[in-house]
Enzyme design. Structure first.
Site, PDB file in Angstrom:
ATOM      1  N   ASP A  73      21.499 -18.626  -3.090  1.00 51.77           N
ATOM      2  CA  ASP A  73      20.853 -19.118  -1.867  1.00 51.77           C
ATOM      3  C   ASP A  73      21.664 -18.648  -0.649  1.00 51.77           C
ATOM      4  O   ASP A  73      22.882 -18.835  -0.618  1.00 51.77           O
ATOM      5  CB  ASP A  73      20.837 -20.660  -1.946  1.00 51.77           C
ATOM      6  CG  ASP A  73      19.965 -21.311  -0.910  1.00 51.77           C
ATOM      7  OD1 ASP A  73      19.005 -20.678  -0.440  1.00 51.77           O
ATOM      8  OD2 ASP A  73      20.232 -22.489  -0.584  1.00 51.77           O
TER       9      ASP A  73
ATOM     10  N   GLY B 277      18.491 -29.910   6.070  1.00 53.54           N
ATOM     11  CA  GLY B 277      18.947 -31.285   6.314  1.00 53.54           C
ATOM     12  C   GLY B 277      17.817 -32.132   6.877  1.00 53.54           C
ATOM     13  O   GLY B 277      16.648 -31.742   6.838  1.00 53.54           O
TER      14      GLY B 277
ATOM     15  N   HIS C 240      12.214 -22.930   3.544  1.00 62.14           N
ATOM     16  CA  HIS C 240      13.511 -23.597   3.397  1.00 62.14           C
ATOM     17  C   HIS C 240      13.436 -24.970   4.056  1.00 62.14           C
ATOM     18  O   HIS C 240      12.490 -25.273   4.776  1.00 62.14           O
ATOM     19  CB  HIS C 240      14.607 -22.750   4.072  1.00 62.14           C
ATOM     20  CG  HIS C 240      15.036 -21.575   3.256  1.00 62.14           C
ATOM     21  ND1 HIS C 240      16.287 -21.458   2.725  1.00 62.14           N
ATOM     22  CD2 HIS C 240      14.356 -20.483   2.847  1.00 62.14           C
ATOM     23  CE1 HIS C 240      16.372 -20.337   2.043  1.00 62.14           C
ATOM     24  NE2 HIS C 240      15.212 -19.714   2.099  1.00 62.14           N
ATOM     25  N   GLY C 241      14.473 -25.776   3.826  1.00 63.75           N
ATOM     26  CA  GLY C 241      14.526 -27.075   4.503  1.00 63.75           C
ATOM     27  C   GLY C 241      13.429 -28.010   4.033  1.00 63.75           C
ATOM     28  O   GLY C 241      12.822 -28.733   4.824  1.00 63.75           O
TER      29      GLY C 241
ATOM     30  N   ASN D 291      12.339 -24.835  -0.902  1.00 64.59           N
ATOM     31  CA  ASN D 291      13.729 -25.166  -1.231  1.00 64.59           C
ATOM     32  C   ASN D 291      14.053 -26.617  -0.880  1.00 64.59           C
ATOM     33  O   ASN D 291      13.775 -27.059   0.229  1.00 64.59           O
ATOM     34  CB  ASN D 291      14.680 -24.286  -0.422  1.00 64.59           C
ATOM     35  CG  ASN D 291      14.595 -22.820  -0.782  1.00 64.59           C
ATOM     36  OD1 ASN D 291      13.776 -22.422  -1.583  1.00 64.59           O
ATOM     37  ND2 ASN D 291      15.456 -22.023  -0.182  1.00 64.59           N
TER      38      ASN D 291
ATOM     39  N   THR E 274      18.961 -31.362   0.336  1.00 66.07           N
ATOM     40  CA  THR E 274      19.449 -32.619   0.922  1.00 66.07           C
ATOM     41  C   THR E 274      18.835 -33.851   0.248  1.00 66.07           C
ATOM     42  O   THR E 274      19.516 -34.853   0.026  1.00 66.07           O
ATOM     43  CB  THR E 274      19.159 -32.637   2.439  1.00 66.07           C
ATOM     44  OG1 THR E 274      19.771 -31.470   3.018  1.00 66.07           O
ATOM     45  CG2 THR E 274      19.722 -33.869   3.114  1.00 66.07           C
TER      46      THR E 274
HETATM   47  P1  13P Z   1      17.208 -29.058   2.564  1.00 64.20           P
HETATM   48  O1  13P Z   1      18.662 -29.315   2.353  1.00 64.20           O
HETATM   49  O2  13P Z   1      16.766 -29.432   3.933  1.00 64.20           O
HETATM   50  O3  13P Z   1      16.371 -29.663   1.501  1.00 64.20           O
HETATM   51  O4  13P Z   1      17.020 -27.466   2.498  1.00 64.20           O
HETATM   52  C1  13P Z   1      17.399 -26.763   1.334  1.00 64.20           C
HETATM   53  C2  13P Z   1      17.341 -25.299   1.536  1.00 64.20           C
HETATM   54  O5  13P Z   1      16.536 -24.783   2.270  1.00 64.20           O
HETATM   55  C3  13P Z   1      18.301 -24.471   0.796  1.00 64.20           C
HETATM   56  O6  13P Z   1      18.222 -23.134   1.140  1.00 64.20           O
END
Ligand code: 13P
Length: 287
Positions: A84, A178, A207-208, A229, A232
């Protein structure tokens, strides 16, 4: 056996669902994610940040642990082991160590340099039968100590990077790693739509994944997102379950906590989080 993520994501894009990438940090997380994927008959991608790779002892340890679990737990669904947000150096190490997929995050380079570095890594990864993800438009939030702001990618830059032969593409659409701030404006579906118009069948990556409302996730999938993805949310679930166990004070009469018992509630919490995400992303039964 580990597989590249190319086929599973092509199938996901064509079938209008997304495969989850869940980041791993240790044995318990990895086992929880793999067992959930097996139970739900879902393909899955294990994400490893460079920081997590270092924490676990190095990429060879990660490959050994994951391959061992696939064998000993009879994991019979497609699993990709994916770096990643890799640097050039990290990508090269993972290619050698036996990962099945890498992400080269060249989003902080000027387009020319991103193109040159991505081109070299595409050739290396494909030479080993691995898949490769690239990123355009920095995804904000904190990732291994680096804080970036959520940006919207330029669709033409996305097309330029897509044309280098990457297998899937992360385009910034206002998403951040996050928790999302209270004043977050939401995902830019206009950007996502424009990126998909120019990149066609290429699976897009979001992502996120933590904290994005379910309706936005579904809309993103309908506009070509085939990989989401999540990190968090697993961390929060794991921490809360572990804290609860410790606060309950169930140590072994002054001998401390049994490590297996200490980590069991966190393990179950990760399983529940992964299940909820796989159901939301629509990947259940798609293995
Ligand atoms: P989060 O931590 O917001 O779930 O995002 C994870 C991510 O995009 C890893 O590349």
């Amino acid at each position: 056996m580990l597989v590249s993520a190319t086929e599973m994501l092509k199938k996901a894009k064509a079938g209008h669902y997304a495969v989850g990438q869940f980041n791993i940090n240790n044995l318990e997380w990895t086992k929880a994610i793999l067992l959930t994927a097996k139970e739900l008959k879902s393909p899955v991608i294990l994400g490893v940040s460079e920081g997590a790779g270092k924490y676990m002892g190095g990429y060879d340890v990660v490959v050994g642990m994951v391959n061992g679990l696939l064998k000993d737990l009879d994991i019979d669904v497609p699993v990709a082991l994916h770096l990643d947000h890799g640097t050039v150096e990290g990508c090269n190490k993972c290619i050698e160590a036996g990962f099945s997929s890498i992400m080269f995050d060249g989003s902080h380079y000027a387009l020319d340099e991103n193109v040159q570095k991505t081109t070299e890594l595409v050739a290396k990864a494909h030479g080993k039968g691995m898949s490769i993800e690239a990123e355009v438009g920095s995804i904000g939030g904190e990732e291994d100590g680096v804080i970036g702001m959520g940006e919207c990618a330029d669709p033409k830059e996305c097309k330029a990077i897509a044309d280098l032969g990457v297998d899937f593409l992360a385009a910034g659409i206002g998403n951040i790693h996050g928790k999302y701030p209270a004043n977050w404006k939401g995902l830019s579906f206009e950007t996502l739509d424009a990126v998909q118009q120019l990149t066609g069948d290429l699976p897009l990556v979001l992502h996120g994944g933590t904290g994005i409302p379910a309706d936005m996730i579904k809309k993103a999938i309908s506009l070509g997102v085939a990989k989401i993805n999540v990190n968090t949310e697993c961390q929060l679930a794991f921490a809360a379950a572990t804290r609860k166990y410790v606060e309950a004070g169930k140590d072994l009469e002054g001998k401390g906590f049994d490590p297996r018992k200490l980590l069991a509630p966190g393990f179950e919490a990760i399983k529940a989080t992964v299940k909820e995400k796989m159901e939301l992303f629509g990947s259940v039964g798609k293995a």
